[in-house]
Design an enzyme around this catalytic site. Structure first.
Site, PDB file in Angstrom:
ATOM      1  N   PHE A 157      -5.242 -86.381 -19.635  1.00  0.00           N
ATOM      2  CA  PHE A 157      -6.370 -86.870 -20.562  1.00  0.00           C
ATOM      3  C   PHE A 157      -7.313 -87.665 -19.725  1.00  0.00           C
ATOM      4  O   PHE A 157      -7.036 -88.537 -18.773  1.00  0.00           O
ATOM      5  CB  PHE A 157      -5.806 -88.053 -21.666  1.00  0.00           C
ATOM      6  CG  PHE A 157      -6.959 -88.335 -22.399  1.00  0.00           C
ATOM      7  CD1 PHE A 157      -7.296 -87.445 -23.477  1.00  0.00           C
ATOM      8  CD2 PHE A 157      -7.800 -89.375 -22.341  1.00  0.00           C
ATOM      9  CE1 PHE A 157      -8.453 -87.589 -24.324  1.00  0.00           C
ATOM     10  CE2 PHE A 157      -8.669 -89.727 -22.930  1.00  0.00           C
ATOM     11  CZ  PHE A 157      -9.259 -88.824 -24.177  1.00  0.00           C
ATOM     12  N   ASP A 248      -6.965 -91.051 -11.786  1.00  0.00           N
ATOM     13  CA  ASP A 248      -7.518 -91.779 -12.932  1.00  0.00           C
ATOM     14  C   ASP A 248      -6.539 -92.843 -13.278  1.00  0.00           C
ATOM     15  O   ASP A 248      -5.463 -92.483 -13.748  1.00  0.00           O
ATOM     16  CB  ASP A 248      -7.737 -90.442 -13.990  1.00  0.00           C
ATOM     17  CG  ASP A 248      -8.053 -91.222 -15.558  1.00  0.00           C
ATOM     18  OD1 ASP A 248      -8.060 -92.349 -15.472  1.00  0.00           O
ATOM     19  OD2 ASP A 248      -8.388 -90.129 -16.205  1.00  0.00           O
ATOM     20  N   LYS A 277     -10.206 -99.086 -19.296  1.00  0.00           N
ATOM     21  CA  LYS A 277      -9.717 -99.741 -20.109  1.00  0.00           C
ATOM     22  C   LYS A 277      -9.383-101.320 -20.102  1.00  0.00           C
ATOM     23  O   LYS A 277     -10.058-101.957 -20.608  1.00  0.00           O
ATOM     24  CB  LYS A 277      -8.463 -99.092 -20.591  1.00  0.00           C
ATOM     25  CG  LYS A 277      -8.687 -97.669 -21.411  1.00  0.00           C
ATOM     26  CD  LYS A 277      -7.273 -97.163 -22.197  1.00  0.00           C
ATOM     27  CE  LYS A 277      -7.716 -96.257 -22.911  1.00  0.00           C
ATOM     28  NZ  LYS A 277      -7.793 -94.846 -22.311  1.00  0.00           N
TER      29      LYS A 277
HETATM   30  C1  LIG Z   1      -8.701 -93.583 -22.342  1.00  0.00           C
HETATM   31  C2  LIG Z   1      -8.755 -92.848 -21.068  1.00  0.00           C
HETATM   32  C3  LIG Z   1      -9.847 -92.204 -20.670  1.00  0.00           C
HETATM   33  C4  LIG Z   1     -10.907 -92.295 -21.415  1.00  0.00           C
HETATM   34  O1  LIG Z   1     -11.565 -93.524 -21.597  1.00  0.00           O
HETATM   35  P1  LIG Z   1     -12.804 -93.924 -22.396  1.00  0.00           P
HETATM   36  O2  LIG Z   1     -13.150 -95.235 -22.113  1.00  0.00           O
HETATM   37  O3  LIG Z   1     -12.300 -93.459 -23.831  1.00  0.00           O
HETATM   38  O4  LIG Z   1     -13.870 -93.076 -22.219  1.00  0.00           O
HETATM   39  C5  LIG Z   1      -9.761 -91.456 -19.385  1.00  0.00           C
HETATM   40  N1  LIG Z   1      -8.662 -91.356 -18.659  1.00  0.00           N
HETATM   41  C6  LIG Z   1      -7.600 -91.986 -19.132  1.00  0.00           C
HETATM   42  C7  LIG Z   1      -6.141 -91.811 -18.404  1.00  0.00           C
HETATM   43  C8  LIG Z   1      -7.375 -92.690 -20.393  1.00  0.00           C
HETATM   44  O5  LIG Z   1      -6.388 -93.398 -20.631  1.00  0.00           O
END
Ligand SMILES: *Cc1c(COP(=O)(O)O)cnc(C)c1O
Length: 427
Positions: A157, A248, A277
């Site tokens: 994700f 990420d 986050k």
């Molecule tokens: C939540 C998340 C995103 C997206 O973050 P947003 O602030 O909602 O755009 C991207 N990568 C990972 C691994 C995430 O958990």
């Protein structure tokens, strides 16, 4: 005000017999707001520490923390102080000028990671979007690749913008939004053979792999930790080929894993990594860090109006400094152990329903058997009745991501609630 006195004061948010000041209607909400979420019938009004209260005054233990975001819980004095100070002083200007708070936050990140340079934006998706753009410019200008390909993992994700849903290896997020962004290729997670063949097979004509974008631990995809051998080999492959290794760290970074960065669990450093986050403890901020190729972007090639403004950077800096000052990483490690141990004991009681407990620090998943009716969402709903907030990570995994300040007693309360919920829903 200390956190303790805030918590004490918050124990009884409503005097007995008092009425809710602002009656909340889900109908009028739904009539006004687009239905992009399946919402639980719960409206939260206030919070303190790891607890939140709904508009009826009912208390919940918050093991969602705004989805792994509220690092210091709710109404933490350090955040209250930083927000107040910063809004009184200066909250927003423009990146046309030097922003001291932005520089200080960047320096903190550089001192506490492998990063050499930082770019600030407002969310995880934007941070990944910046990394994708950087990777493409690197491919064109350094690697001389005409048509760069970015390899990502199945069940990953990376966000909801067009490029990041394309990067996300889950078709359900892409449906109806085609044509997608070209230049992405998916491989199974933790499978080194698949990456090796992708890199050799995609080397054709103008096409070549320029970067691998991957989570050290897959969060939304079901709380799946990366395999150390796999990640070490990824690092070697990238060193041999010049392919950029991009992590990420949006969900797993900023202390959630018990180490500041998820990559520290794997013994490898990325070339680029992203955070969002937990970085601001709940105020919207994103960041892309680079260890190498820090000068790929030139003035005017990438930007954000809000990115790195004095407000978010001042608050995020307070969050970072509090993490350090209060030795919160140690709490994450200890409470994480306690949580996993408790969940494993629960799993033994329900062998027909639970397959596995896994995670790092305070990002943990409890996986349900695939061949039973019960879903993670069913358990989340039942847990709300018990006063515990949880969030699914996919259909069959229950995710536990409390604030990093969670106490031993709060973990025990949550474990009791989970046991109670399972004894009800498995009957
Ligand atoms: C939540 C998340 C995103 C997206 O973050 P947003 O602030 O909602 O755009 C991207 N990568 C990972 C691994 C995430 O958990």
């Amino acid at each position: 005000m200390s956190l303790q006195s805030l918590l004490e004061q918050a124990t009884n948010p409503l005097e007995p017999g008092s009425t809710v000041s602002n009656p909340f209607s889900t109908d009028s909400f739904d009539a006004a707001v687009m239905s992009t979420y399946t919402r639980f019938p719960l409206a939260l009004e206030r919070g303190a520490g790891c607890r939140v209260w709904d508009t009826q005054g009912k208390e919940y233990l918050d093991f969602v923390a705004g989805i792994a975001t509220c690092t210091l819980g709710h109404a933490h004095p350090a955040m209250v102080e930083a927000v107040t100070r910063q809004i009184q002083k200066l909250h927003h200007v423009s990146n046309l000028y030097y922003i001291p708070e932005q520089g200080e936050l960047a320096q903190w990140i550089i001192q506490h990671s492998c990063a050499e340079r930082v770019f600030f934006c407002n969310s995880g998706a934007e941070a990944n979007e910046a990394a994708i753009k950087l990777a493409r410019k690197y491919a064109h200008t350094v690697m001389d690749i005409e048509k760069p390909i970015i390899v990502t993992a199945n069940a990953s994700f990376h966000g909801r913008t067009l490029a990041t849903i394309t990067a996300t290896g889950q078709p359900k997020y892409q449906k109806y939004f085609d044509p997608l962004v070209p230049g992405f290729h998916y491989v199974p997670y933790n499978d080194i053979g698949a990456v090796e063949s992708a890199i050799s097979e995609l080397d054709e004509g103008d096409y070549r792999v320029a970067a691998i974008l991957i989570e050290p631990l897959q969060g939304e995809g079901g709380v799946r930790p990366g395999d150390t051998t796999y990640f070490r080999r990824l690092r070697e492959i990238c060193d041999e080929t010049g392919v950029l290794l991009i992590f990420d760290e949006v969900q797993v970074g900023m202390g959630r894993s018990g180490k500041l960065w998820g990559y520290e669990h794997l013994g490898v450093e990325p070339d680029i990594f992203t955070s969002a986050k937990g970085l601001g403890g709940g105020i919207p901020i994103g960041a892309m860090m680079s260890k190498k190729f820090c000068d790929v972007f030139q003035p005017g090639e990438h930007a954000s109006t809000f990115g790195g403004n004095p407000f978010v950077c001042g608050v995020a800096l307070a969050v970072c400094q509090t993490l350090e000052k209060e030795n919160i990483l140690q709490n994450v490690q200890e409470r994480g152990e306690q949580l996993r141990e408790g969940l494993r004991a629960i799993a033994l009681k329900y062998p027909h329903h639970i397959t596995e407990v896994r995670g790092w620090g305070l990002i943990n998943g409890l996986e349900l058997q695939a061949d039973i009716q019960l879903t993670a969402a069913d358990i989340v709903k039942a847990a709300i009745q018990q006063g515990l907030l949880l969030v699914p990570a996919g259909a069959k995994v229950l995710r536990f991501v409390p604030p990093l300040i969670v106490t031993e007693a709060e973990i025990n309360t949550a474990l009791q609630a989970v046991d109670q919920v399972l004894s009800t829903v498995t009957q």
